[in-house]
Design an enzyme around this catalytic site. Structure first.
Site, PDB file in Angstrom:
ATOM      1  N   LYS A  62       0.834  -1.191   0.000  1.00 43.18           N
ATOM      2  CA  LYS A  62       0.000   0.000   0.000  1.00 43.18           C
ATOM      3  C   LYS A  62       0.879   1.255   0.000  1.00 43.18           C
ATOM      4  O   LYS A  62       1.959   1.265   0.587  1.00 43.18           O
ATOM      5  CB  LYS A  62      -0.899   0.031   1.235  1.00 43.18           C
ATOM      6  CG  LYS A  62      -1.986  -1.024   1.239  1.00 43.18           C
ATOM      7  CD  LYS A  62      -2.844  -0.910   2.484  1.00 43.18           C
ATOM      8  CE  LYS A  62      -3.887  -2.009   2.539  1.00 43.18           C
ATOM      9  NZ  LYS A  62      -4.912  -1.876   1.493  1.00 43.18           N
ATOM     10  N   ARG A  81     -10.678 -11.221  -0.543  1.00 41.93           N
ATOM     11  CA  ARG A  81     -11.519 -12.136  -1.321  1.00 41.93           C
ATOM     12  C   ARG A  81     -10.926 -13.542  -1.366  1.00 41.93           C
ATOM     13  O   ARG A  81     -11.654 -14.516  -1.558  1.00 41.93           O
ATOM     14  CB  ARG A  81     -11.732 -11.568  -2.733  1.00 41.93           C
ATOM     15  CG  ARG A  81     -10.481 -11.445  -3.576  1.00 41.93           C
ATOM     16  CD  ARG A  81     -10.658 -10.486  -4.738  1.00 41.93           C
ATOM     17  NE  ARG A  81     -10.738  -9.103  -4.273  1.00 41.93           N
ATOM     18  CZ  ARG A  81     -10.932  -8.046  -5.087  1.00 41.93           C
ATOM     19  NH1 ARG A  81     -11.073  -8.237  -6.385  1.00 41.93           N
ATOM     20  NH2 ARG A  81     -10.983  -6.831  -4.593  1.00 41.93           N
TER      21      ARG A  81
END
Length: 511
Positions: A285, A359
């Site tokens: 990130k 996910r």
């Protein structure tokens, strides 16, 4: 946890450190709300005029403290705004009462006991005020220790939450009112525990530590618990969870919590994303996006809290919670962009971005939950920044493989005061996750990223099983100033929706 009781005492006779009254926004200034008649009388009928002179308008969430007059056995009166006056034949909206009670409780941090004389027309209003007050009284002070805490609030230390709340105007002997307070207390307790988990620093809340907390609570509440460690996950073929967690020194866990009722006819499975810290992995990130990533386990916290609440409430429904716990870190052993993982279902996934990790752990847990063939599965996750871009910081998105189920969850969320919005699962976006190497990629096109994440999860839901996905990336962690009953930090988003869904399923009252 703040203590809350129903009191038969009147506002003029109860001894407390503060007395809370409601004030609405009238056409010509503030209007004193029902429940505060005796307080207004102590001000010679001029409470509204005094508040008006102090600049109070009655706007939602506005709080005004003023000294109590002779005739009251409290030193301070706190007026909290309820917003616009309801129509003559209507009561105040439950969420209005919930937020007002929360704002009042926050304003009284550092106070030992407060009496709340807000409008309580029925048991629903009692529930709303009790919930709001208990949630507003929350504070996370576990790491504020040593000299700062010992010094006390007057010397720069943290203010402690309101210790005791007495609700005035309810009926302590009324079974509906008693049940309302009991339910609100259970619900607020579990929401505040979920908030604590979200706020706990990631060096302390590792997957193993989270599993230990869940296990201890499960055993205390008659909930069966099973924890799969890294060895069991490898042996079982949980490639998604292991693929995310293998870059960390803190190995992943899959926790199964099972609450059963002997007379239950329906079953629900709740699946929570539990990334205890998300660095993005190799797809690191950017600066400025790491500081709050301890909150990436908020979905698992909500599932954990909801299962415990269902058990405490004794709901006539079977509820199984699945906590998919991992820490997503970059290292020499971390999954790389371009790697292919074999999921628990046997489906292969090409990992194009290691920051699309939620996910992957949910995919394994959804497949495992599907094996038990529940009547419905709901997963909860701080899944995508795209959902925040679409719906903002206070609203979660709902996707489902059944339109009626999606509508029911949306209605339930709105009923309990959690802002949400139904979102589609467009078939045309599915093909953007086609991979030349594997069965599917974990990324598609950039636009509609929140919907693509939902489409990915749908691939791992068992055939014929009703399923919904709640993307709580926006409301799960509040970075701004507190408002209503919402604190800074972890919020406990989705717990109220999940518990009400379980209640509706138990009674067969699900549309």
């Amino acid at each position: 946890m703040t203590a809350l009781t129903l009191s038969t005492a009147g506002p003029a006779t109860l001894r407390a450190d503060a007395l809370v009254v409601g004030v609405a926004k009238g056409p010509k200034g503030p209007v004193v709300a029902a429940g505060a008649e005796a307080v207004d009388k102590a001000y010679d009928g001029k409470l509204a005029a005094v508040l008006d002179a102090l600049g109070a308008s009655g706007a939602e969430g506005e709080t005004t403290k003023l000294p109590a007059p002779d005739g009251l056995k409290v030193p301070v009166v706190l007026a909290v705004g309820l917003g616009a006056l309801p129509d003559t034949d209507e009561s105040y909206d439950e969420e209005v009462l919930r937020r007002a009670a929360g704002a009042a409780a926050r304003a009284l941090h550092g106070t030992k006991k407060a009496a709340f004389a807000l409008p309580l027309d029925d048991a629903s209003a009692v529930t709303a005020v009790a919930e709001g007050a208990l949630l507003g009284a929350y504070a996370f002070t576990a790491y504020q220790g040593g000299e700062k805490k010992a010094a006390g609030a007057k010397n720069g230390g943290p203010k402690q939450p309101l210790a005791e709340i007495a609700l005035l105007g309810a009926k302590p002997r009324d079974k509906d009112h008693k049940a309302a307070v009991e339910r609100a207390t259970i619900l607020a307790t579990e929401i505040n525990i979920a908030r604590d988990l979200v706020n706990t620093p990631p060096n302390d809340l590792t997957p193993e530590a989270f599993a230990a907390v869940a296990s201890a609570a499960a055993k205390e509440n008659g909930i069966k618990v099973q924890v799969l460690d890294e060895k069991a996950l490898v042996k079982g073929g949980y490639g998604g969870i292991m693929g995310v967690g293998k870059g960390s020194e803190n190995p992943p866990r899959l926790v199964k919590l099972t609450y059963t009722h002997p007379k239950a006819e329906k079953s629900l499975a709740y699946v929570g994303k539990g990334i205890t810290y998300d660095s993005g992995g190799i797809s690191l990130k950017p600066a400025g996006h790491n500081e709050t990533m301890k909150c990436d386990m908020a979905g698992a916290a909500a599932v954990f809290a909801s299962v415990v609440a269902a058990a405490k409430l004794g709901l006539q429904v079977n509820v199984t919670g699945w906590l998919a716990l991992a820490e997503n870190m970059p290292s020499g052993s971390a999954t790389k962009p371009g790697d292919v993982l074999r999921m628990y279902s046997g489906k292969t996934v090409e990992v194009l971005n290691t920051d699309a990790e939620g996910r992957l752990v949910l995919g394994d847990a959804l497949t495992r939950a599907s094996e038990e063939n529940p009547d419905a599965i709901v997963d909860v996750a701080t899944l995508t920044g795209a959902m925040v871009m679409a719906l903002g910081d206070r609203t979660f998105g709902i996707m489902a493989n059944d339109d009626a189920f999606r509508t029911s969850i949306h209605e339930i969320a709105e009923e309990v005061g959690e802002a949400s919005w139904p979102m589609p699962l467009p078939e045309d976006l599915r093909k953007t996750m086609d991979s030349p190497t594997a069965d599917i990629a974990n990324m598609g096109v950039r636009m509609g990223g929140g919907l693509i994440a939902g489409l990915f999860l749908q691939e791992f839901v068992g055939e014929g099983i009703t399923w919904a996905h709640l993307d709580i990336a926006g409301p799960a962690f509040h970075e701004g100033a507190p408002y209503g009953y919402t604190p800074k930090g972890g919020t406990g988003s989705a717990v109220r929706t999940l518990v009400r869904l379980a209640e509706r399923t138990a009674t067969g009252d699900l549309g």
